[in-house]
Design a protein around this motif. Structure first.
Motif, short mmCIF file in Angstrom:
data_model
loop_
_atom_site.label_atom_id
_atom_site.label_comp_id
_atom_site.label_asym_id
_atom_site.label_seq_id
_atom_site.Cartn_x
_atom_site.Cartn_y
_atom_site.Cartn_z
N ALA A 94 0.84 -1.19 0.00
CA ALA A 94 0.00 0.00 0.00
C ALA A 94 0.88 1.24 0.00
O ALA A 94 1.96 1.25 0.60
N LYS A 95 0.40 2.29 -0.69
CA LYS A 95 1.07 3.58 -0.70
C LYS A 95 0.02 4.66 -0.45
O LYS A 95 -1.09 4.58 -0.97
N PHE A 96 0.39 5.64 0.33
CA PHE A 96 -0.50 6.78 0.58
C PHE A 96 0.21 8.03 0.08
O PHE A 96 1.30 8.38 0.56
N ASN A 97 -0.40 8.68 -0.92
CA ASN A 97 0.23 9.82 -1.58
C ASN A 97 1.65 9.48 -2.04
O ASN A 97 2.58 10.29 -1.93
N GLY A 98 1.81 8.25 -2.55
CA GLY A 98 3.08 7.84 -3.11
C GLY A 98 4.09 7.28 -2.13
O GLY A 98 5.14 6.79 -2.54
N LYS A 99 3.80 7.33 -0.83
CA LYS A 99 4.74 6.86 0.18
C LYS A 99 4.29 5.49 0.71
O LYS A 99 3.13 5.31 1.07
N PRO A 100 5.21 4.52 0.77
CA PRO A 100 4.85 3.17 1.21
C PRO A 100 4.34 3.15 2.65
O PRO A 100 4.82 3.91 3.52
N LEU A 101 3.37 2.28 2.89
CA LEU A 101 2.81 2.07 4.23
C LEU A 101 3.14 0.65 4.68
O LEU A 101 3.27 -0.26 3.88
N THR A 102 3.21 0.47 5.99
CA THR A 102 3.45 -0.85 6.57
C THR A 102 2.12 -1.45 7.02
O THR A 102 1.43 -0.85 7.84
N PRO A 156 -1.04 7.24 11.23
CA PRO A 156 -2.04 8.23 11.69
C PRO A 156 -2.72 8.90 10.49
O PRO A 156 -2.12 8.99 9.43
N PHE A 157 -3.94 9.31 10.68
CA PHE A 157 -4.63 10.05 9.63
C PHE A 157 -4.49 11.53 9.91
O PHE A 157 -4.91 12.03 10.96
N GLU A 158 -3.90 12.25 8.94
CA GLU A 158 -3.68 13.68 9.12
C GLU A 158 -4.54 14.51 8.17
O GLU A 158 -5.13 15.50 8.57
N GLU A 159 -4.60 14.08 6.92
CA GLU A 159 -5.40 14.81 5.93
C GLU A 159 -5.75 13.86 4.80
O GLU A 159 -5.14 12.80 4.65
N PRO A 160 -6.77 14.20 3.99
CA PRO A 160 -7.17 13.33 2.89
C PRO A 160 -6.03 13.07 1.92
O PRO A 160 -5.12 13.89 1.78
N GLY A 161 -6.09 11.93 1.26
CA GLY A 161 -5.06 11.60 0.29
C GLY A 161 -5.45 10.39 -0.53
O GLY A 161 -6.56 9.86 -0.40
N THR A 162 -4.54 9.94 -1.36
CA THR A 162 -4.78 8.83 -2.28
C THR A 162 -4.08 7.57 -1.80
O THR A 162 -2.87 7.58 -1.56
N LEU A 163 -4.86 6.50 -1.68
CA LEU A 163 -4.32 5.21 -1.27
C LEU A 163 -4.27 4.28 -2.48
O LEU A 163 -5.28 4.02 -3.12
N GLU A 164 -3.07 3.80 -2.78
CA GLU A 164 -2.88 2.77 -3.79
C GLU A 164 -2.61 1.47 -3.04
O GLU A 164 -1.75 1.43 -2.16
N VAL A 165 -3.34 0.42 -3.39
CA VAL A 165 -3.23 -0.80 -2.60
C VAL A 165 -3.39 -2.04 -3.48
O VAL A 165 -4.10 -2.02 -4.48
N SER A 166 -2.68 -3.09 -3.09
CA SER A 166 -2.86 -4.41 -3.67
C SER A 166 -3.20 -5.36 -2.54
O SER A 166 -2.47 -5.44 -1.54
N VAL A 167 -4.32 -6.05 -2.67
CA VAL A 167 -4.76 -6.98 -1.63
C VAL A 167 -5.12 -8.32 -2.27
O VAL A 167 -5.48 -8.40 -3.44
N PHE A 168 -5.02 -9.39 -1.48
CA PHE A 168 -5.50 -10.69 -1.88
C PHE A 168 -6.86 -10.90 -1.23
O PHE A 168 -7.00 -10.71 -0.01
N LEU A 169 -7.84 -11.29 -2.04
CA LEU A 169 -9.21 -11.40 -1.56
C LEU A 169 -9.65 -12.86 -1.48
O LEU A 169 -9.01 -13.76 -2.01
N LYS A 170 -10.79 -13.04 -0.82
CA LYS A 170 -11.45 -14.35 -0.75
C LYS A 170 -12.95 -14.10 -0.62
O LYS A 170 -13.37 -13.02 -0.16
N PRO A 171 -13.79 -15.06 -1.00
CA PRO A 171 -15.23 -14.89 -0.80
C PRO A 171 -15.57 -14.77 0.69
O PRO A 171 -14.81 -15.20 1.56
N LEU A 172 -16.72 -14.19 0.95
CA LEU A 172 -17.18 -14.04 2.33
C LEU A 172 -17.86 -15.31 2.83
O LEU A 172 -18.44 -16.07 2.06
#
Length: 216
Positions: free
Chosen positions: A74-82, A112-128
């Motif tokens: 995941a990246k928020f405003n281009g910066k990687p997140l853990t 922490p959430f400071e201000e709105p931004g763009t989240l780019e994310v790759s996730v692995f999904l499964k049915p519910l």
């Protein structure tokens, strides 16, 4: 990237000839459970998306008929997140976002959430898991969660059917109960899961490894 979804009834021609007395709804349910296990093991259902984060509450990043199994990156405003567990986030923390976490089956938030931004994310999904009926006026008995990605039917239909049959044939004291066949299908399912996992990992050998498991 969105994918076409298919109803689990697409698996019935692969299941019912080998378990003909089983009710359709039960066969569909076990097909979904097998699909869940398949997704957990193979990580075949990858979902990439970009969403706008406007608050600290969860933001949907996946279809509402799916659950996030793992956060790949995941990246928020281009910066990687853990990726971290939700319980490890300190509510009082301040500053630029450093973490991404799952707050519901298909929702993520940054911290922490400071201000709105763009989240780019790759996730692995499964049915519910679970059930929800009466969402289709033409088919009131349709369970809205009995859906899987179309590619799972087209490419992995035999695997899902083997997993469903392993469970269905082992249900005790039913007209279709057959422990020996159930054991055989269970072995086949495990072998197919191992092959799918190895194939998927070979195809992702250059992918980031930053992942975290969350099971809802």
């Amino acid at each position: 990237m969105p994918v076409d979804m298919a109803r689990t009834k697409a698996f019935l021609p692969l299941i019912l000839p080998f378990c003909p007395e089983c009710p359709d709804f039960l066969a569909e349910q076990h097909a979904r459970f097998a699909a869940i296990e398949f997704c957990e093991r193979s990580r075949a259902w990858r979902h990439l998306t970009t969403v706008e984060i406007t608050g600290a509450a969860g933001t949907p990043v996946a279809p509402d008929v799916a659950a996030i199994h793992e956060i790949e990156f995941a990246k928020f405003n281009g910066k990687p997140l853990t990726p971290v567990q939700f319980s490890t986030i300190e509510a009082a923390s301040v500053g630029l976002p450093r973490y991404v976490t799952q707050v519901s089956p298909n929702e993520l938030t940054v911290s922490p959430f400071e201000e709105p931004g763009t989240l780019e994310v790759s996730v692995f999904l499964k049915p519910l898991t679970g059930s929800e009926f009466s969402t289709d006026l033409n088919d009131p008995l349709f369970d809205r969660f009995n859906v899987v990605p179309q590619f799972m039917v087209d490419i992995h239909g035999g695997t899902i059917a083997a997993g469903a049959l392993a469970k269905l044939l082992s249900i005790p004291r039913e007209p279709w109960t057959d422990e020996r066949k159930a054991a055989r299908y269970a072995i086949e399912f495990r072998e197919r899961l191992d092959n799918a996992f190895r194939w998927n990992m070979r195809g992702q050998q250059r992918a980031p490894i930053r992942t975290v498991f969350r099971d809802f």
